[in-house]
Design an enzyme around this catalytic site. Structure first.
Site, mmCIF file in Angstrom:
data_model
loop_
_atom_site.group_PDB
_atom_site.id
_atom_site.type_symbol
_atom_site.label_atom_id
_atom_site.label_comp_id
_atom_site.label_asym_id
_atom_site.label_seq_id
_atom_site.Cartn_x
_atom_site.Cartn_y
_atom_site.Cartn_z
ATOM 1 C CD GLU A 1 45.701 46.438 43.371
ATOM 2 O OE1 GLU A 1 45.632 46.545 42.139
ATOM 3 O OE2 GLU A 1 46.305 45.511 43.949
ATOM 4 C CG ASP B 1 51.514 42.453 38.992
ATOM 5 O OD1 ASP B 1 51.862 43.438 38.315
ATOM 6 O OD2 ASP B 1 51.952 42.230 40.119
#
Lengths: 352, 352
Positions: free
Chosen positions: B56, B227
């Protein structure tokens, strides 16, 4: 450890390989990746715009490797004695997520942009092209000239820039490298007799570097400078007479010369010309236009190339960018080991 | 030159400052940035998913500084002796686009996640909270414990992990730091008498670490482990009984515990509690839930903090990541200067 290729490493590597050989090798990596274009995860770059410029992240992945480039574009920087564009990139292993390579990419972006331009021209320009005009003699210009010499054998340049100092710098840099260079008095003068016209000016405006009357039949246009919203170089009429080839249409429609046209303006993706899925040049009279903006896959190819080229050389150092605890569940334990830079052990510093 | 903070620098800096003081200072920077939340350019992180994990990019900018973090998440890595999460980040000057700082962020992400959790709890947990349960004793767990001690004075822990080795590591790491630690026989055992419950397990599944019957009135839940899509820890019924507080709703609805709920499930943004625009805890019986996923502004704050904290110390070195030609229009000229790493000058290597 992560392999680090800084500016000195990169310039040393290019010098060691030779810039023409380096560009030829780099263009081969880019061509290989364009051939397998559908395998890539692709997205338009993620831009953060501000009053003075833009900062962008450009990720791409082929499922085995992941790469991204950080690049800024601040035309105002040259007035501050700073570079318009600075860049660096990272190549990672998709299976572990660990970075393998961190590299400067300011120099490398100039090389990959030139390599991509020459690769496109190899597939789109007339095979008998001998003369290239270059309009705009800033930081990217010499790289364009050398790439076209390396990939297409172009040795005759007709060049123009409104800044005499930039022109002098260009001639100084390239005159010993086997080029015949005609310094033209204007853009209109520069394009006379040119088979290929490269526009690579820096101003962030909708400029008219090339007007319709300057572009003759059979020319290949390599439009490099129009590469962000509000920054174009070609008169709209030029686009209407040309067959337009692009990297990634979703990005080029926002950033390229074709931002002047409607969302349905027909374009051909360069990768399809390279694989043979779409026609490139079909006649000696056709005007072909490569509307270059720079796409993340070219940076991915560049990182792959630099990783392979630096292997076994001294052109990198090691960075301790990865925390590697002996027990992956014990990241905290790394903090209680005696740190090398301090005489105070952590535990003593915790107020119990 | 770009300031480089590697793993040794970061661990040395934390040891030098003291981990509790470091977390208190970091939480202050995060709180300051949460207070000016509307000033930030915000986006959900840009994720590249693969079979084994995700890579990410997390950018954020306040208009003066720009930061981004690279972070991977590969739960399978621990089986390979590698870390689940590795990260690094960059802080740049928006006006020039030049990077100022490149820092490791694996250690720093653990610290900022813990600092954010404790900051949320400072605003949401009952003021008389004394006992915290921690379920999941992996890489993040000690940081959570120390942050809650630093910001809320929590010294009594009740802990559980299905892996006895992880439990032993946790107790070894923390027993000398002023905690009373009860090792529980199960999650249900751990939460007995707890005022705050931290869930921080690592498995990428829709798990039920906390079922509805385990959560009593007045508790603050600090849900850290859920998450990413497909990774949650709380039974859906727990969410229905709680008031849920989040960082950036657009991201949390995809990644957090509330991925189990509909798109209209009510949440409160933590920054609004901090500024006083929205209520936090309204009664001693209420269950508050911080659905933590980690947001780019926390990393931005961390990079700011590390930049300020390393100023004038030895906890960094300089990287030649920026090409700085003496004439910004003459990038090519850098290549013709004699490079330090090679005895072959570039021009001789060009086949003229």
């Amino acid at each position: 450890m992560v392999r680090y290729v800084g500016v000195k490493h990169a310039t040393g590597l290019v010098a060691s390989v030779g810039i023409e050989r380096f560009i030829i090798g780099l263009a081969q990596y880019i061509e290989d990746d364009f051939r397998r274009w559908p395998q890539f995860e692709k997205s338009a770059r993620i831009a953060s715009h501000s009053a003075d410029g833009v900062i962008e992240l450009m990720p791409a992945s082929d499922g085995e490797l992941y790469g991204f480039k950080y690049v800024n574009g601040h035309p105002i920087n040259t007035r501050r004695g700073l570079s318009t564009v600075t860049a660096f990139g990272v190549l990672s292993d998709v299976s572990t997520g660990y970075p393998l390579l961190l590299s400067e990419m300011t120099v490398l972006t100039a090389l990959r942009t030139a390599a991509t331009s020459a690769l496109a021209a190899k597939h789109l320009a007339r095979k008998d092209s001998r003369v290239m005009a270059i309009i705009g003699l800033g930081a990217q210009s010499e790289f364009q000239a050398i790439a076209f010499k390396a990939l297409l054998g172009i040795r005759h340049l007709r060049v123009f820039d409104s800044d005499p100092a930039a022109t002098e710098k260009f001639v100084d840099n390239l005159e010993r490298l086997g080029f015949a260079i005609d310094v033209a008095a204007s853009s209109a003068d520069a394009v006379i007799g040119a088979d290929i016209i490269t526009t690579v000016t820096a101003d962030k405006t909708n400029a008219t570097v090339l007007s319709d009357n300057m572009v003759g039949a059979g020319v290949h246009l390599n439009a490099v400078g129009g590469d962000c919203p509000g920054k174009t170089e070609l008169q709209r009429d030029v686009l209407l007479r040309s067959d337009v080839f692009v990297e990634f249409p979703e990005q080029t429609r926002i950033e390229g010369e074709i931002q002047q046209m409607g969302p349905d303006f027909p374009v051909t993706e360069l990768w399809q010309v390279i694989t043979g899925e779409a026609p490139g040049r079909r006649s000696a009279k056709q005007i072909t236009l490569f509307d270059s903006v720079g796409f993340a896959i070219e940076d991915f190819s560049t990182l792959r190339y630099v990783y392979d080229q630096t292997q076994g050389t001294g052109f990198y150092s090691d960075l301790d960018l990865l925390a590697e605890p002996s027990d992956p569940k014990d990241l905290f334990g790394m903090l209680s080991r005696p740190a090398q830079q301090t005489s105070r052990p952590l535990l003593a510093a915790v107020e119990a």
